[in-house]
Design a protein around this motif. Sequence first.
Motif, PDB file in Angstrom:
ATOM      1  N   SER A  14       1.092  -1.074  -0.054  1.00 16.35           N
ATOM      2  CA  SER A  14       0.070  -0.330   0.121  1.00 16.35           C
ATOM      3  C   SER A  14       0.780   1.367  -0.015  1.00 16.35           C
ATOM      4  CB  SER A  14      -1.152   0.336   0.921  1.00 16.35           C
ATOM      5  OG  SER A  14      -0.205   0.241   2.537  1.00 16.35           O
ATOM      6  N   PRO A  15       1.373   1.489  -1.423  1.00  9.04           N
ATOM      7  CA  PRO A  15       1.567   3.394  -1.778  1.00  9.04           C
ATOM      8  C   PRO A  15       1.072   3.976  -1.095  1.00  9.04           C
ATOM      9  CG  PRO A  15       0.874   2.603  -3.570  1.00  9.04           C
ATOM     10  CD  PRO A  15       0.708   1.389  -2.380  1.00  9.04           C
ATOM     11  N   VAL A  16       2.144   5.135  -0.203  1.00  9.44           N
ATOM     12  CA  VAL A  16       1.555   6.101   0.287  1.00  9.44           C
ATOM     13  C   VAL A  16       0.981   7.521  -0.772  1.00  9.44           C
ATOM     14  CG1 VAL A  16       2.396   8.148   1.120  1.00  9.44           C
ATOM     15  CG2 VAL A  16       3.218   6.057   2.320  1.00  9.44           C
ATOM     16  N   ILE A  17       0.303   8.487  -0.520  1.00  6.54           N
ATOM     17  CA  ILE A  17      -0.744   9.471  -1.358  1.00  6.54           C
ATOM     18  C   ILE A  17      -0.792  10.454  -0.338  1.00  6.54           C
ATOM     19  CG2 ILE A  17      -3.045   8.857  -0.863  1.00  6.54           C
ATOM     20  CD1 ILE A  17      -2.640   9.848  -4.613  1.00  6.54           C
ATOM     21  N   ALA A  18       1.037  11.245  -0.419  1.00  5.59           N
ATOM     22  CA  ALA A  18       1.248  12.141   0.861  1.00  5.59           C
ATOM     23  C   ALA A  18       0.277  13.323   0.105  1.00  5.59           C
ATOM     24  CB  ALA A  18       2.072  12.595   0.774  1.00  5.59           C
ATOM     25  N   VAL A  19      -0.507  13.980   1.162  1.00  6.44           N
ATOM     26  CA  VAL A  19      -1.815  15.796   0.635  1.00  6.44           C
ATOM     27  C   VAL A  19      -0.824  16.425   1.451  1.00  6.44           C
ATOM     28  CG1 VAL A  19      -3.433  16.383   0.803  1.00  6.44           C
ATOM     29  CG2 VAL A  19      -3.563  14.092   0.239  1.00  6.44           C
ATOM     30  N   ASN A  20      -0.302  17.337   1.437  1.00  4.02           N
ATOM     31  CA  ASN A  20      -0.643  18.612   2.220  1.00  4.02           C
ATOM     32  C   ASN A  20      -1.189  19.372   2.232  1.00  4.02           C
ATOM     33  OD1 ASN A  20       3.038  19.392   1.472  1.00  4.02           O
ATOM     34  ND2 ASN A  20       2.214  18.837  -0.971  1.00  4.02           N
ATOM     35  N   VAL A  21      -1.378  19.613   3.844  1.00  2.71           N
ATOM     36  CA  VAL A  21      -2.334  20.255   5.052  1.00  2.71           C
ATOM     37  C   VAL A  21      -1.880  22.060   5.658  1.00  2.71           C
ATOM     38  CG1 VAL A  21      -3.598  19.872   7.022  1.00  2.71           C
ATOM     39  CG2 VAL A  21      -3.814  18.272   4.632  1.00  2.71           C
TER      40      VAL A  21
END
Length: 278
Positions: free
Chosen positions: A112-119
């Motif tokens: 399960s690869p990561v999907i990184a979102v800026n917050v």
Amino acid sequence: KSGRAQFQLFDRKLSLKNEAQQRMVESLRFSLQYEPEQFSAAYQPLYNLQTGEFKGVEVLSRWCSPELGQVAPDKFIALAEARGLINLHSARMFALIERDVLSWCHGNEHYSPVIAVNVSVQQIDDQAFQSLILTLNEKVKAANWQLELEVIESQLMTLTDRVIEQFTQWREVGIRIAIDDFGTGYSCLAYLHQLPIDKLKIDRQFLKTKTQSRKEDQIIYAILSMANALNIEVLAEGIESDEQRERLQQLGCQTGQGFGLAKPQPWHKRLMAALPAL
Ligand code: C2E
Ligand code: CA
Ligand code: CA
Ligand code: CA
């Protein structure tokens, strides 16, 4: 108008800057509301530096305005934050992420690869944003990806119990938390053990010098040892050259990202073709 016996300076440059900003805000508001297709998502791959394995992507916002041209996120994100438009922007990005991630929905449960979102830090305590995040998380999980939220270290200076509580709640539903631009916030390292986080992203200023620098290496090494002791993953940002990548490998840094590994790019077939077979 303000009376006699005084004078005021008119700064032409300042006034032009304000006008330009005002025009940008209006354009941003209109585009987010009525022309969301002007905003796209670029995905920059993240890799395991020791094995070369693909670890996921970071989502970076792109705005192509017909009037203003390509506007850098460093410029328009801050405006969106200041003018109450940041959730509207997140909603657009999340719609793109859902579409793209679902198009690469794979069946391997052990991968399960990561999907990184800026917050933005102001969003953490915002109920509308929290519900957007939970919805996104369900979609991402269903496609066997893992959602990660990146919060900039310097914005966390005003760390409150509320933030800690929210991070804890998010982690309970499988969302990972990363501290972005680590090392630029002048913050006290002591807060790290109080923070429920999964990853530190070392800012690229620590890789700036092209030649080997003992001091930078020692700082990176210290961050790695500390993070190891706290069981936190470390990612190095801004890897441009082979020399930098090798240095980080030798220091024992687990993961990395940078133009020298892969640039931010649209979610097209080429990005996915570059990934290892599942
Ligand atoms: P960031 O989160 O630190 O993202 C990494 C930035 O470094 C990106 O710039 C990326 O294109 C750039 N970068 C990646 N590898 C290299 C490298 O090897 N060398 C150099 N010199 N740069 C590299 P970008 O896309 O212009 O974004 C700038 C900042 O804007 C981001 O910094 C992030 O703070 C913010 N941002 C972008 N998209 C979003 C978003 O959707 N939401 C929020 N809140 N902020 C965003
Ligand atoms: Ca980031
Ligand atoms: Ca960063
Ligand atoms: Ca940054």
